[in-house]
Design a protein around this motif. Structure first.
Motif, PDB file in Angstrom:
ATOM      1  N   UNK A   1      -7.527  15.194   5.912  1.00 56.62           N
ATOM      2  CA  UNK A   1      -9.347  15.357   5.526  1.00 56.62           C
ATOM      3  C   UNK A   1      -9.625  14.786   3.862  1.00 56.62           C
ATOM      4  N   UNK A   2     -10.471  15.017   3.670  1.00 57.81           N
ATOM      5  CA  UNK A   2     -11.045  14.297   3.026  1.00 57.81           C
ATOM      6  C   UNK A   2     -12.276  13.507   2.559  1.00 57.81           C
ATOM      7  N   UNK A   3     -13.000  13.100   1.467  1.00 57.23           N
ATOM      8  CA  UNK A   3     -14.449  12.410   1.430  1.00 57.23           C
ATOM      9  C   UNK A   3     -14.289  10.587   1.072  1.00 57.23           C
ATOM     10  N   UNK A   4     -15.214  10.761   1.888  1.00 57.41           N
ATOM     11  CA  UNK A   4     -14.852   9.438   2.000  1.00 57.41           C
ATOM     12  C   UNK A   4     -14.506   7.801   1.354  1.00 57.41           C
ATOM     13  N   UNK A   5     -13.815   7.470   2.003  1.00 59.36           N
ATOM     14  CA  UNK A   5     -13.158   6.230   0.272  1.00 59.36           C
ATOM     15  C   UNK A   5     -11.855   6.256  -0.227  1.00 59.36           C
ATOM     16  N   UNK A   6     -10.918   7.721   0.371  1.00 56.43           N
ATOM     17  CA  UNK A   6      -9.973   7.865  -0.109  1.00 56.43           C
ATOM     18  C   UNK A   6      -8.711   7.059   0.829  1.00 56.43           C
TER      19      UNK A   6
ATOM     20  N   UNK B   1      -7.729   6.718   6.689  1.00 58.10           N
ATOM     21  CA  UNK B   1      -7.486   5.848   8.389  1.00 58.10           C
ATOM     22  C   UNK B   1      -6.319   5.511   7.570  1.00 58.10           C
ATOM     23  N   UNK B   2      -6.636   4.221   6.692  1.00 60.04           N
ATOM     24  CA  UNK B   2      -5.734   3.793   5.938  1.00 60.04           C
ATOM     25  C   UNK B   2      -4.078   4.440   6.271  1.00 60.04           C
ATOM     26  N   UNK B   3      -4.030   5.341   5.536  1.00 62.22           N
ATOM     27  CA  UNK B   3      -2.888   6.279   5.912  1.00 62.22           C
ATOM     28  C   UNK B   3      -2.652   7.068   7.697  1.00 62.22           C
ATOM     29  N   UNK B   4      -3.445   6.627   8.591  1.00 62.89           N
ATOM     30  CA  UNK B   4      -3.209   6.916   9.942  1.00 62.89           C
ATOM     31  C   UNK B   4      -2.985   6.089  10.191  1.00 62.89           C
ATOM     32  N   UNK B   5      -3.424   4.755   9.752  1.00 62.11           N
ATOM     33  CA  UNK B   5      -2.988   3.248  10.629  1.00 62.11           C
ATOM     34  C   UNK B   5      -1.116   3.166   9.938  1.00 62.11           C
ATOM     35  N   UNK B   6      -1.109   3.554   8.541  1.00 64.02           N
ATOM     36  CA  UNK B   6       0.247   3.385   8.273  1.00 64.02           C
ATOM     37  C   UNK B   6       1.148   3.813   8.724  1.00 64.02           C
TER      38      UNK B   6
ATOM     39  N   UNK C   1       0.954  -0.891   0.029  1.00 58.86           N
ATOM     40  CA  UNK C   1       0.019   0.163   0.042  1.00 58.86           C
ATOM     41  C   UNK C   1       0.770   1.741  -0.645  1.00 58.86           C
ATOM     42  N   UNK C   2       1.302   1.422   1.105  1.00 57.79           N
ATOM     43  CA  UNK C   2       2.785   2.574   1.275  1.00 57.79           C
ATOM     44  C   UNK C   2       3.575   3.005  -0.327  1.00 57.79           C
ATOM     45  N   UNK C   3       4.043   1.685  -1.320  1.00 54.58           N
ATOM     46  CA  UNK C   3       4.651   1.449  -2.200  1.00 54.58           C
ATOM     47  C   UNK C   3       4.034   2.251  -2.888  1.00 54.58           C
ATOM     48  N   UNK C   4       2.620   1.952  -3.385  1.00 57.12           N
ATOM     49  CA  UNK C   4       1.948   1.728  -4.178  1.00 57.12           C
ATOM     50  C   UNK C   4       1.425   3.525  -4.411  1.00 57.12           C
ATOM     51  N   UNK C   5       0.960   4.231  -3.442  1.00 56.87           N
ATOM     52  CA  UNK C   5       0.273   5.453  -3.268  1.00 56.87           C
ATOM     53  C   UNK C   5       0.175   6.262  -2.543  1.00 56.87           C
ATOM     54  N   UNK C   6       1.120   6.000  -1.358  1.00 59.03           N
ATOM     55  CA  UNK C   6       0.954   6.469   0.177  1.00 59.03           C
ATOM     56  C   UNK C   6       2.734   7.051   0.484  1.00 59.03           C
ATOM     57  N   UNK C   7       3.771   6.249  -0.450  1.00 54.91           N
ATOM     58  CA  UNK C   7       5.142   6.669   0.351  1.00 54.91           C
ATOM     59  C   UNK C   7       5.171   7.974   0.436  1.00 54.91           C
TER      60      UNK C   7
END
Length: 164
Positions: free
Chosen positions: A118-123, A126-131, A87-93
């Motif tokens: 912040x942002x609309x649902x589904x972006x 929460x996953x970013x915060x967990x990472x 997940x990190x390497x694909x989009x959120x690194x």
């Protein structure tokens, strides 16, 4: 003599108190009926609005389907994400790096720093915060880490209680 003076003073006083009390009680009794009538009118309007909605649902062939109560278990923090490195390497690194750098720069600041995501649902907020929360550098750098979900209702008192 004292009895007649007491009777002359107390008699009219009791009469006045009795009139005021009975007048007050009668007003309260009337107000209950007025309130009850108003409630009946409000409820009738609500029922009429519901009947209109049901008629419109029928006209569009909508079907009512009973839904199961929503479980709040999804809010619990699960420290295991399916392959977080992908997940990190694909989009959120880059996002992860920027936020971690911001946290480290502000760690020595005596004032509380908030980094909103912040942002609309589904972006994937929460996953970013967990990472970020599970990032090894973050785990080593900060003495204490906690996870509190505040997405449904933001009540400062209950939030503070959960944090403490």
């Amino acid at each position: 003599m004292a009895e007649s003076v007491a009777t002359m003073v107390v008699g009219p006083l009791l009469s006045t108190v009795k009139e005021k009390a009975s007048s007050y009680l009668l007003d309260q009794y009337k107000n209950r009926f007025v309130f009850r009538d108003k409630m009946k009118k409000k409820l009738c309007r609500i029922l009429q609005a519901i009947e209109v909605l049901v008629a419109e649902m029928s006209a569009f062939d909508f079907k009512y389907q009973q839904q199961a109560p929503i479980s709040m278990h999804w809010q619990q923090m699960d420290l295991v994400i399916s392959d977080p490195k992908k997940i990190i390497s694909r989009s959120r690194s880059q996002d992860t790096k920027n936020i971690v750098d911001t946290l480290f720069c502000q760690a020595s600041n005596p004032n509380l720093t908030v980094v909103p995501i912040v942002g609309i649902g589904g972006l994937g907020k929460t996953t970013l915060a967990q990472l970020i929360y599970n990032e090894p550098e973050v785990q080593k750098h900060f003495e204490l880490l906690i996870w509190v979900c505040v997405s449904d209702s933001f009540d400062v008192d209950s939030l503070a209680r959960r944090i403490v």
